[in-house]
Design an enzyme around this catalytic site. Structure first.
Site, PDB file in Angstrom:
ATOM      1  N   SER A 135      30.853 -85.542 -22.349  1.00 27.14           N
ATOM      2  CA  SER A 135      30.204 -84.257 -21.861  1.00 27.14           C
ATOM      3  C   SER A 135      28.942 -84.030 -22.665  1.00 27.14           C
ATOM      4  O   SER A 135      28.740 -83.938 -23.640  1.00 27.14           O
ATOM      5  CB  SER A 135      31.067 -83.129 -22.373  1.00 27.14           C
ATOM      6  OG  SER A 135      30.701 -81.854 -21.831  1.00 27.14           O
ATOM      7  N   LYS A 161      29.506 -86.504 -17.884  1.00 27.17           N
ATOM      8  CA  LYS A 161      29.520 -85.215 -17.511  1.00 27.17           C
ATOM      9  C   LYS A 161      28.266 -84.418 -17.919  1.00 27.17           C
ATOM     10  O   LYS A 161      27.950 -84.437 -18.994  1.00 27.17           O
ATOM     11  CB  LYS A 161      30.790 -84.649 -17.982  1.00 27.17           C
ATOM     12  CG  LYS A 161      30.994 -83.044 -17.609  1.00 27.17           C
ATOM     13  CD  LYS A 161      32.378 -82.684 -18.212  1.00 27.17           C
ATOM     14  CE  LYS A 161      32.471 -81.598 -18.976  1.00 27.17           C
ATOM     15  NZ  LYS A 161      33.709 -80.973 -19.253  1.00 27.17           N
ATOM     16  N   LYS A 163      26.419 -80.645 -18.242  1.00 31.75           N
ATOM     17  CA  LYS A 163      26.639 -79.287 -18.254  1.00 31.75           C
ATOM     18  C   LYS A 163      25.438 -78.804 -17.351  1.00 31.75           C
ATOM     19  O   LYS A 163      24.258 -79.460 -17.556  1.00 31.75           O
ATOM     20  CB  LYS A 163      26.458 -78.728 -19.672  1.00 31.75           C
ATOM     21  CG  LYS A 163      27.661 -79.162 -20.480  1.00 31.75           C
ATOM     22  CD  LYS A 163      28.853 -78.341 -19.887  1.00 31.75           C
ATOM     23  CE  LYS A 163      29.988 -78.375 -20.787  1.00 31.75           C
ATOM     24  NZ  LYS A 163      31.291 -77.750 -20.249  1.00 31.75           N
ATOM     25  N   ASP A 189      29.410 -79.960 -14.832  1.00 34.00           N
ATOM     26  CA  ASP A 189      30.447 -78.785 -15.037  1.00 34.00           C
ATOM     27  C   ASP A 189      29.584 -77.594 -15.448  1.00 34.00           C
ATOM     28  O   ASP A 189      28.619 -77.444 -16.112  1.00 34.00           O
ATOM     29  CB  ASP A 189      31.038 -79.105 -16.493  1.00 34.00           C
ATOM     30  CG  ASP A 189      32.145 -78.197 -17.156  1.00 34.00           C
ATOM     31  OD1 ASP A 189      32.020 -77.186 -16.403  1.00 34.00           O
ATOM     32  OD2 ASP A 189      32.586 -78.269 -18.115  1.00 34.00           O
ATOM     33  N   GLU A 214      32.802 -79.574 -11.684  1.00 26.20           N
ATOM     34  CA  GLU A 214      33.918 -78.990 -12.656  1.00 26.20           C
ATOM     35  C   GLU A 214      33.361 -77.287 -12.722  1.00 26.20           C
ATOM     36  O   GLU A 214      32.204 -76.971 -12.915  1.00 26.20           O
ATOM     37  CB  GLU A 214      33.874 -79.461 -13.954  1.00 26.20           C
ATOM     38  CG  GLU A 214      34.935 -78.841 -14.991  1.00 26.20           C
ATOM     39  CD  GLU A 214      35.092 -79.346 -16.139  1.00 26.20           C
ATOM     40  OE1 GLU A 214      34.450 -80.848 -16.335  1.00 26.20           O
ATOM     41  OE2 GLU A 214      35.578 -78.874 -17.204  1.00 26.20           O
ATOM     42  N   ASP A 239      38.863 -75.882 -14.567  1.00 26.44           N
ATOM     43  CA  ASP A 239      39.144 -75.868 -15.957  1.00 26.44           C
ATOM     44  C   ASP A 239      39.492 -74.588 -16.426  1.00 26.44           C
ATOM     45  O   ASP A 239      40.448 -74.257 -16.438  1.00 26.44           O
ATOM     46  CB  ASP A 239      37.671 -76.514 -16.529  1.00 26.44           C
ATOM     47  CG  ASP A 239      37.789 -76.318 -18.168  1.00 26.44           C
ATOM     48  OD1 ASP A 239      38.738 -75.561 -18.694  1.00 26.44           O
ATOM     49  OD2 ASP A 239      36.682 -76.793 -18.830  1.00 26.44           O
ATOM     50  N   LYS A 263      43.140 -78.811 -21.025  1.00 24.91           N
ATOM     51  CA  LYS A 263      42.980 -78.482 -22.452  1.00 24.91           C
ATOM     52  C   LYS A 263      44.108 -77.813 -22.910  1.00 24.91           C
ATOM     53  O   LYS A 263      44.895 -76.918 -22.780  1.00 24.91           O
ATOM     54  CB  LYS A 263      41.814 -77.567 -22.510  1.00 24.91           C
ATOM     55  CG  LYS A 263      40.347 -78.042 -21.958  1.00 24.91           C
ATOM     56  CD  LYS A 263      39.554 -77.137 -22.489  1.00 24.91           C
ATOM     57  CE  LYS A 263      38.009 -78.049 -21.761  1.00 24.91           C
ATOM     58  NZ  LYS A 263      37.061 -76.912 -21.601  1.00 24.91           N
ATOM     59  N   GLY A 291      38.047 -81.464 -23.556  1.00 26.17           N
ATOM     60  CA  GLY A 291      37.556 -81.185 -24.882  1.00 26.17           C
ATOM     61  C   GLY A 291      36.874 -79.808 -25.396  1.00 26.17           C
ATOM     62  O   GLY A 291      36.627 -79.053 -24.423  1.00 26.17           O
TER      63      GLY A 291
HETATM   64  O1  OSB Z   1      34.105 -76.808 -20.216  1.00 28.67           O
HETATM   65  O2  OSB Z   1      34.604 -78.457 -20.958  1.00 28.67           O
HETATM   66  C1  OSB Z   1      34.223 -77.411 -21.113  1.00 28.67           C
HETATM   67  C2  OSB Z   1      32.788 -77.605 -24.854  1.00 28.67           C
HETATM   68  C3  OSB Z   1      33.160 -76.094 -25.136  1.00 28.67           C
HETATM   69  C4  OSB Z   1      33.493 -75.422 -24.060  1.00 28.67           C
HETATM   70  C5  OSB Z   1      33.960 -75.806 -23.087  1.00 28.67           C
HETATM   71  C6  OSB Z   1      33.760 -77.071 -22.473  1.00 28.67           C
HETATM   72  C7  OSB Z   1      33.327 -78.010 -23.561  1.00 28.67           C
HETATM   73  C8  OSB Z   1      32.764 -79.243 -23.210  1.00 28.67           C
HETATM   74  C9  OSB Z   1      32.666 -80.479 -24.355  1.00 28.67           C
HETATM   75  O3  OSB Z   1      32.605 -79.586 -22.267  1.00 28.67           O
HETATM   76  C10 OSB Z   1      34.066 -81.454 -24.343  1.00 28.67           C
HETATM   77  C11 OSB Z   1      34.142 -82.124 -25.725  1.00 28.67           C
HETATM   78  O4  OSB Z   1      33.230 -82.978 -26.103  1.00 28.67           O
HETATM   79  O5  OSB Z   1      34.740 -81.881 -26.779  1.00 28.67           O
HETATM   80 MG    MG Z   2      34.628 -77.388 -18.259  1.00 27.72          MG
END
Ligand code: OSB
Ligand code: MG
Length: 367
Positions: A135, A161, A163, A189, A214, A239, A263, A291
């Site tokens: 991510s 992925k 952001k 995402d 996402e 999510d 999650k 995560g």
């Molecule tokens: O939306 O998946 C998410 C981290 C913090 C809050 C939300 C998200 C995330 C990540 C990081 O995408 C995932 C990771 O590498 O732990």
């Molecule tokens: Mg997410």
């Protein structure tokens, strides 16, 4: 097993690099480690919600309050037959799944240790090759993002992925796709940054061959996502709005998404995660484990979960070194050729570095 002692410990961990999402930037994680002891054994869990209510309404402080005042006292001294009994004791308390999960995870680790079994086989896991996705936080420019993803893809990740957020979307995705080439599995995402008014812009994402998009819309929505899903070629992944098996069932009925990011914290623990995984398998939904920038403790639980046979896509369980200069577990979470593997020790399969943890500790509460 009788739950003899419950300890809450807040630690502060500095991220190697800040992580930016559409709801803010994380420089430092405030993590609650929960330990539960019985008969000379100790199980560990982690509360993985954010420090501020940007991703969910829960924060480190609300979780600390719920755990110390209500959730831990409700189970302390109780004799549980199995970790699944935890839910019965939580019946009076609505919501706060991340806080509940911290404690529930510790119970699963404890029970697996009592059975002298690794957690992943204890919960019925079968997969041993676990594909890892990365991510990637929002970067300063499309060019900076392109350079970063090219570097990271070379490490072997099975999926990248990105952001995204308002004003930091199409150009960024185009740059990343350009740098990666057509063959790398790429996703985005949005962490709920768009509305149905952005439908034309979101349709623009279809041209980049994304594996899924996402959570483009509101954090508690599954209705507008169904509308959006009908207008896009790219599958949607949910999510934020998924807190239970019931939420997944409703999303499937509405057609809100074909992919589920599971999650453990967001759904309150392993027991609900297991039910959701089974349902996703039955319904043919694509499933992966998300995560929350966890320490090695939370990530060890994530690794165990994704050994269940219903997990089909790469999970956000990047190696410890991606997040921390030094993780709090031995071993740390690692990746070889884009895969991580089940941890074979008993329970979560990692030992805690108690000296390091003592240095990172900001408060302790024994219930
Ligand atoms: O939306 O998946 C998410 C981290 C913090 C809050 C939300 C998200 C995330 C990540 C990081 O995408 C995932 C990771 O590498 O732990
Ligand atoms: Mg997410």
């Amino acid at each position: 097993m009788k739950l003899e002692r419950i300890e809450l410990r807040e630690i502060k961990m500095h991220m190697r690099t800040p992580f930016e999402t559409s709801f803010g930037v994380t420089h430092e994680r405030r993590i609650i480690l929960v330990s539960v002891s019985s008969g000379g054994l100790t199980g560990y869990g982690e509360v993985s919600c954010n420090e501020t209510p940007g991703y969910s309404y829960e924060t480190t402080d609300t979780a600390w309050l719920m755990l110390s005042e209500l959730f831990a006292p409700a189970v302390l001294g109780k004799d549980l037959e199995q970790p699944g009994d935890f839910a019965t004791h939580m019946k009076p308390f609505r919501g706060h799944p991340f806080a509940k999960a911290g404690l529930e995870l510790a119970l699963w680790d404890l029970w697996a240790k009592a059975a002298a079994q690794p957690l992943w086989t204890y919960i019925g896991g079968t997969k041993t090759q676990l594909p890892v996705g990365l991510s990637v936080g929002i970067k300063q420019s499309p060019q900076a993002l392109a350079e970063f993803v090219a570097q990271q893809a070379a490490l072997g990740y099975k999926r990248i992925k990105l952001k995204i957020g308002r004003g930091r979307d199409l150009e960024y995705v185009a740059a990343a796709r350009g740098a990666l080439g057509a063959d790398v599995a790429l996703t985005v995402d949005a962490n709920s940054d768009y509305t149905l008014e952005d439908i034309e812009l979101l349709k623009g994402l279809d041209q980049y061959g994304l594996q899924y998009i996402e959570q483009p819309l509101s954090n508690d929505d599954i209705v507008d996502h169904a509308t959006l899903a009908r207008s896009l070629k790219t599958p949607l992944c949910l999510d934020e709005p998924i807190h239970s098996l019931d939420d997944v069932r409703k999303a499937v009925q509405l057609g809100s998404g074909k992919v589920i990011n599971l999650k453990i914290g967001r759904v309150g623990g392993h027991a609900e995660s297991h039910r959701i995984a089974q349902y996703c398998g039955e319904q043919g939904l694509a499933l992966w484990c998300g995560g929350m920038l966890e320490s090695g403790v939370g990530r060890a639980h994530n690794v165990a979960l994704q050994t269940l046979p219903q997990f089909t896509l790469a999970s956000d369980t990047a190696p410890s070194a991606r997040y921390w200069t030094e993780d709090i577990t031995d071993p740390e979470i690692t990746m070889q050729d884009g895969f991580t593997h089940p941890l074979e020790g008993v329970g979560i399969g990692v030992a805690l570095k108690h000296d390091l943890i003592a240095k990172l500790t900001s408060r302790v509460h024994v219930v």
